[in-house]
Structures are given as structure tokens and as C-alpha cells.
Design an enzyme around this catalytic site. Sequence first.
Site, PDB file in Angstrom:
ATOM      1  CB  CYS A  22     -49.721   6.938  24.557  1.00 13.80           C
ATOM      2  SG  CYS A  22     -49.865   8.370  25.568  1.00 13.80           S
TER       3      CYS A  22
ATOM      4  CG  LEU B  62     -32.972 -10.801 -12.549  1.00 16.50           C
ATOM      5  CD1 LEU B  62     -31.611 -11.153 -11.531  1.00 16.50           C
ATOM      6  CD2 LEU B  62     -32.841 -11.508 -13.780  1.00 16.50           C
TER       7      LEU B  62
ATOM      8  CE1 TYR C 230     -26.422  -6.664 -14.001  1.00 12.95           C
ATOM      9  CE2 TYR C 230     -25.552  -6.845 -11.726  1.00 12.95           C
ATOM     10  CZ  TYR C 230     -26.643  -6.289 -12.497  1.00 12.95           C
ATOM     11  OH  TYR C 230     -27.417  -5.304 -12.246  1.00 12.95           O
TER      12      TYR C 230
ATOM     13  CG  ASP D 101     -27.932  -8.085  -0.644  1.00 12.33           C
ATOM     14  OD1 ASP D 101     -28.842  -7.329  -1.087  1.00 12.33           O
ATOM     15  OD2 ASP D 101     -28.287  -8.524   0.562  1.00 12.33           O
TER      16      ASP D 101
ATOM     17  CE  LYS E 122     -33.858 -12.206  -4.192  1.00 15.86           C
ATOM     18  NZ  LYS E 122     -34.808 -11.770  -3.518  1.00 15.86           N
TER      19      LYS E 122
ATOM     20  CB  CYS F  56     -47.235  11.476  24.950  1.00 14.91           C
ATOM     21  SG  CYS F  56     -45.982   9.968  25.024  1.00 14.91           S
TER      22      CYS F  56
ATOM     23  CD  GLU G 104     -26.089  -5.166  -7.276  1.00 14.77           C
ATOM     24  OE1 GLU G 104     -26.730  -5.353  -8.598  1.00 14.77           O
ATOM     25  OE2 GLU G 104     -27.103  -5.541  -6.214  1.00 14.77           O
TER      26      GLU G 104
ATOM     27  CD  GLU H  89     -23.940 -14.268 -14.358  1.00 10.57           C
ATOM     28  OE1 GLU H  89     -24.163 -12.938 -13.744  1.00 10.57           O
ATOM     29  OE2 GLU H  89     -23.965 -14.540 -15.469  1.00 10.57           O
TER      30      GLU H  89
ATOM     31  CE1 TYR I  56      -2.843   2.333  -6.449  1.00  8.87           C
ATOM     32  CE2 TYR I  56      -3.551   3.850  -4.607  1.00  8.87           C
ATOM     33  CZ  TYR I  56      -3.623   3.070  -5.930  1.00  8.87           C
ATOM     34  OH  TYR I  56      -4.817   3.659  -6.313  1.00  8.87           O
TER      35      TYR I  56
ATOM     36  CG  ASP J 242      -1.958  -1.039   1.116  1.00  8.78           C
ATOM     37  OD1 ASP J 242      -2.157  -1.751   0.012  1.00  8.78           O
ATOM     38  OD2 ASP J 242      -2.692  -1.122   1.923  1.00  8.78           O
TER      39      ASP J 242
ATOM     40  CB  CYS K  76     -46.653  10.900  28.745  1.00  7.61           C
ATOM     41  SG  CYS K  76     -48.138  10.112  28.110  1.00  7.61           S
TER      42      CYS K  76
ATOM     43  CB  CYS L 142     -48.114   6.255  27.893  1.00  2.94           C
ATOM     44  SG  CYS L 142     -46.796   6.748  27.052  1.00  2.94           S
TER      45      CYS L 142
ATOM     46  CE  LYS M  37     -31.348 -10.878  -7.201  1.00  2.00           C
ATOM     47  NZ  LYS M  37     -31.132  -9.554  -6.263  1.00  2.00           N
TER      48      LYS M  37
HETATM   49  S1  IVH Z   1     -28.721  -9.473 -14.532  1.00  3.79           S
HETATM   50  C1  IVH Z   1     -31.858  -8.831 -17.285  1.00  3.79           C
HETATM   51  N1  IVH Z   1     -27.195 -10.694 -12.689  1.00  3.79           N
HETATM   52  O1  IVH Z   1     -30.508  -8.122  -9.206  1.00  3.79           O
HETATM   53  C2  IVH Z   1     -31.367  -9.057 -15.858  1.00  3.79           C
HETATM   54  N2  IVH Z   1     -28.566  -9.023 -11.780  1.00  3.79           N
HETATM   55  O2  IVH Z   1     -33.651  -8.275  -9.924  1.00  3.79           O
HETATM   56  C3  IVH Z   1     -30.798  -8.062 -15.438  1.00  3.79           C
HETATM   57  N3  IVH Z   1     -28.291  -8.568  -9.519  1.00  3.79           N
HETATM   58  O3  IVH Z   1     -31.087  -4.725  -9.380  1.00  3.79           O
HETATM   59  C4  IVH Z   1     -29.938  -8.269 -14.070  1.00  3.79           C
HETATM   60  N4  IVH Z   1     -26.581  -9.936  -9.193  1.00  3.79           N
HETATM   61  O4  IVH Z   1     -28.528  -5.496  -9.748  1.00  3.79           O
HETATM   62  C5  IVH Z   1     -28.127  -9.735 -12.899  1.00  3.79           C
HETATM   63  N5  IVH Z   1     -25.335 -11.377 -11.388  1.00  3.79           N
HETATM   64  C6  IVH Z   1     -26.486 -10.696 -11.451  1.00  3.79           C
HETATM   65  C7  IVH Z   1     -26.798  -9.933 -10.551  1.00  3.79           C
HETATM   66  C8  IVH Z   1     -28.051  -9.167 -10.479  1.00  3.79           C
HETATM   67  C9  IVH Z   1     -27.418  -9.038  -8.766  1.00  3.79           C
HETATM   68  C10 IVH Z   1     -29.335  -7.590  -9.146  1.00  3.79           C
HETATM   69  C11 IVH Z   1     -29.571  -6.424 -10.208  1.00  3.79           C
HETATM   70  C12 IVH Z   1     -30.849  -6.152 -10.110  1.00  3.79           C
HETATM   71  C13 IVH Z   1     -31.585  -7.171  -9.569  1.00  3.79           C
HETATM   72  C14 IVH Z   1     -32.573  -7.802 -10.541  1.00  3.79           C
END
Ligand code: IVH
Length: 693
Positions: A427, A85, A226, A119, A315, A433, A174, A115, A38, A35, A412, A409, A117
Amino acid sequence: MSAPRQSRERAEQLRRQIEHHNHCYYVLDAPEIEDAQYDRLLRELESLERDYPALATPDSPTRRVGGAPLAQFSAVRHRLPMLSLGNAFSEGDVVAFDRRVREAAGATEVAYSAEPKFDGLAISLRYEDGAFVQGATRGDGATGEDVSANLRTVRAIPMRLRAALRGSFEVRGEVLMYRTDFAALNERQRAAGEKVFANPRNAAAGSLRQLDPRVTARRALRFCAYGVGFTGDARLPRTQVQLLDRLAELGLPVARERRLVRGVAGLLAYYRELAESRPGLPFDIDGAVYKVNDFDLQEQLGFVARAPRFALAHKFPAQEAVTEILDITVQVGRTGALTPAARLAPVFVGGVTVASATLHNEDEIRRKDLWRGDRVVVRRAGDVIPEVVRVDKPGPRRAADRFRMPACCPVCGSPVVRLEGEAVARCTGGFACAAQRKEALLHFAQRRAMDIEGLGEKLVDQLVERAMVDSPADLYRLTIEDLQSLERMAQKSSRNLLDAIAASRGRPLGRFIFALGIPGVGEEVAKVLARHFGTVEAFLEADWGALAERKLELARENAARKRRGQRLEARIMEGIGPELSDSLAKFLGAAHNREVIQALAAAARPADDASAVAKGALGGKVFVITGTLPALTRDQARELIERHGGRVTGSVSSNTDFVVAGTEPGSKLDRAREIGVRILDEDGLRELLGQAR
Ligand code: IVH
């Protein structure tokens, strides 16, 4: 002064080196230097750019510390919409998805890109001729917010792609925050007495939606691509798996956990594998995403509503953990609702430590049979508030461990009531209050209500705790000395706040009514009330009991007319049902609330609603109807008066302009005579309106 060639070349070299190390660190996850080294490179480049400002190109890595704050984000219309999705919560859902795809493809087995998903939050990046030019949030899918300045501070996002792509090229992905960076951020926030974030996703979203990019720059955001949006003439592979490889070649971070799988068996095996590796990943994921690999087949499958038929989000189930209920406490909300909450032995679930959970209401506690000291299952899904699912093992359960809604309450001491048919206990203290007072003041001051800029939580806390403000009306009596005696209030900020309070005088009646925080009265309802009554006085005078009753009658009448296929009678005040009338009647029935409203109206002087007051011949005149009229029903008489701009109230007072009396009038007529209010019969009323019979 133009820079000597040597400096120019050195700057160019440094830029390339720094971007290379960004790429190693953020994209490949394989740093080549320390670091400190850098930092030295970055400082050398900064100093060169200071000496020769012409060297500071827009895509220079020194720009990643953030530019000047913005006043607001501008809107960006996505060239191609950002879709959502479809969700799957079970293996059955995945099997059905694969079946639909196979049927459409006429194939026995389909290849998918599987892939994680992520968050975090979705963004779209636009590159022109390979250079980053703009980045936007998803927004509603069609239009997002321009967060370019903030995205420039995200080192994982290359400012220049590793191939000179001609024209526009949009990358979708993302923005997220690693769990360790999230923990460190919250540590810093806590130490500085600032807001701590509930989870990495909220922290990432909060950081990206900062108007000051220098704040974003300190927030360690990451990015993972993605897919693509509009790609112009770029020659791209025809499968998702190859596309992700290509994005990686262009210098964009893509998930290492991506796979090409075949058939439903491949999808489910991937899902299990991903679930197992989930705790070890540096970032939060909430499931797997499956996409038909072949783009031609994707096109053939097309879309339903706003989600593609060729992709699916599978999910993970909500995460659960077992812990103990240490206590069941009660919180008092803005509207006086008493909400029981479980204080829990802290437990790590779904990526955060949970120490409390809402129990919603008394019935919920009985239904789940929760006692203090019980071991319980706690669940947390995505963004939602943690909840207690069920008892895992009962505790000792002594009599004192059983939850009982307090009769008074906790804030108060006013009596607590639970109205018939309501799940919540409330209340009855209203503005009296303290719990409601702070919230009521914040609500009163909020932008959509009286819009008193600068009156935030910290100030309200102080004002209430020092008993400087008991009810909102007191705000209008504050002096500059009062304000300067508060923490962190210098002369200028005190002046500004006083000005903001003064500026809130004369707001439209609808906002004033909304600002009162009457249970159930939101912005829309408040507007309806303002249009109907026109003035605070008329609003306070309304006979809610009678109004509620008439609404009920009208509803019955309309139901009967509907059965007979007749035209419906006019409705009294759109959107105000019996419960709301009841709530209004109760709130406005409490003497202390009326006093506060009167004092407040005198101080804040809301503007009368012109549409109600000015329209019609009667110009806001106040009527009371009593007895039976010869030709008109009461409703018809009322309608007639209101159509001409008058108002009808339930009781005679000094504000009443006319009493319309028929046969068998009640005590209202006596009262009218007593205080000298003009009395009309039906003909007199018609005369007043200029209408012959
Ligand atoms: S593809 C046409 N790939 O999920 C499809 N979305 O419900 C477009 N997300 O808000 C999305 N990981 O940001 C895709 N590997 C992934 C993802 C992904 C997270 C999120 C995306 C979107 C939500 C879709």
C-alpha cells in the site's frame, strides 16, 4: 513468640503429608485423597504459620502460592552447559546415528535409553544438601535466567529430595503444561479478555517467564526430569535408564514412557510405539530422544559443537490435516505489505485448532494454484505458523473464486503497487493508512525506538480509532483531557503517559530514524544513517537517486579494482545497498511522508548525531558539488568534505552552505547564485580545509 511444641510438630507433619500428596498427584499420577481434603491440610498449615511465623520454613508447601513480584530475572551461569540435541527426521538418520555409535564403541549392538521428547522448555534445578535452592531457564545454554520463585510454585518439583544428598545436585528437565490445563487456561484468558496462547509450550514458557510468581502459581505447570547437570559427590548409577529410576526414587517426576531398547530395531520400534501413544498422552511431545545407555560409552563418544554424539532427537513429521479454504483475505502490515491469508474451516492439527494460514504472497498462491472453496492440506510443525501445503481436491472454481490482489488497499484505499523484483504488494498510503498507522505508532513508541512507556496496543487502538492521533507527531500535542477521555485512563495514568511522551523528546537521531518504520531500515541501518547525515534536515535532503547510482558505480569500480589487485575505494555508508537506497528514496519521495517527518522532528526534536556534526573543520556544513573539478573526482571531493565533518547533498536549498563548482556546472550553480549560496572552486575548497594542493 516461639511456637509450642505441639504446633511445631503438627506443622512438620502437615508439611510432610502435603508433600506426600503432591508427590502422589504430580509424580505418581495416583492421588490418594480428594482435592477438598488436600485443601484442608494446606489451609490448616497456613493458619498455623500465620499464628507462628517462625514455622513458615522456606521450603514449606504454603510458599507455593508465589512470593512478591520481581523487577527482573537475574542471570544464572550454568555450571555445566545445557546442550542441544542433533535432530533426525528419517529412519535413515537413525540408522546412521546407530552406525556411528557402534563404530566408536566397537560393538555389534548398543543399548539405548529411549524417551519422549517433551515439547516444553528446558530448565535446570539446583538442590543443596537435598533442598531446592535455585532453578534457571536454559537461556543460551551457558547462561539462563533465575526463575526460582516461579519454579517454587510448580508442585511437581519437590522442594526437598527424598534422600539427604550432600552438596550440590543439579537436575535437568522440562517444564510443560498438560493439554487440559492449557485449554482451561485459554478459556479463562478469553473470558477475561486477556491474551490466549497458541499452544501448551507457549503457555508454559509465558507462565514461567512471569515476573509475578503469583500469576505462575495459578498456571498449572508440570515438570519432568530427563537427566542431571553438575552432581558433585552424589553416588549415581552409571547408566541413563538407572539414573532415571534413581531420579524417580528421589521424588522427581520422570516419563513413564521411558524404555531400555537395543540396537536400531529397538529404537525404531520405540518410535512407532510412541507415535501411536502420542494422541493419548496428557502433554505434547514432538519426537523421541535416544541416549546411549552406558555413561562410560557416552563419555567416550563426547560432543560435536554443542550437541552430544551419544544422543539424538528423532522428530515426528509435521502434522497435517485436510480442510476447506473459506476465503482468501488480505492483511496490511506495518510497512504496508499486503499479505494474503486463507480463512479455513477450523481444523485440529498439531495440537491446536487452526482457522487461518498465511499464503505469503501472490506468487505462492499461483504456484500452489489455490482457489477459494478448494479442499487443502494444512500443515503445522512445532512453533511455526500454519501453512497450506497443497490442494487436496479443487472446489467449484468459479471465476470469483480466483484470488486477485486488490488494486487498492483494503484499509485506506490508496493504490497498491508491486515493485519490480519484489514478491510483495504494498500500500502506498504510508502514515495515511490506518493499518500502518497503528503499527507505525506502536513501532514508533517501542522500547528500542522512541521508548514511550505505557503506549501499548489498547491505547493506540483508541487513539487511532477516535482520530486523536493520525501521525506520530500528533502524540506530542495530546493533552491530559484528551487522555482522560479514553477508556481505563485515570488522571495518574494519563499524567504518566504525558510524561513518557515528553521524555521521548531529544532521543538520538538513530533511534528517531529507526522509529519512522521505513521499509528495510532496522536499528543498525538507522544508526549508520544517523552517523552519516547527522541531522534530520540533512537526512531529508539527501539525493537518494544519486546516492544509489553512485553506490552502484562504486561497486563496479571496486569489482574492477579487485580484479586488478588494487586497493578498494572507500564505501559509501556501510550496509546500505541499492534496494535499501531505493526504499528510502520511495519513502522519502512521498510528500505526505516528508510532511509527517518534518512535523515529527519539530515535535520530538531528536538530538543531532554529534559524531557527524561536530567532527572536523566543517562542523556539519552542507555542500553541493556540481560540474567537473580539475584534480578531484566527485567521489574524492565528497570523501574529502565528509572526512572533515561536512555533508554533501544533491540539491541546492536554503540549507546549503557551499556549492563547489567545476567546469560545465549544471543548473545547481544558477540556483546557488539565485539564493545567494557561497560558491567555491576546488582551490577554494582546499583553502577552506586548510589543505595546500
Ligand atoms: S536431553 C545432552 N532428553 O530437547 C542432551 N532433552 O535439543 C540434553 N528435551 O531443550 C537434553 N525432551 O529441553 C533431553 N527426554 C529428553 C528431552 C529433551 C525434551 C529438550 C531439551 C532441550 C532440547 C534439546
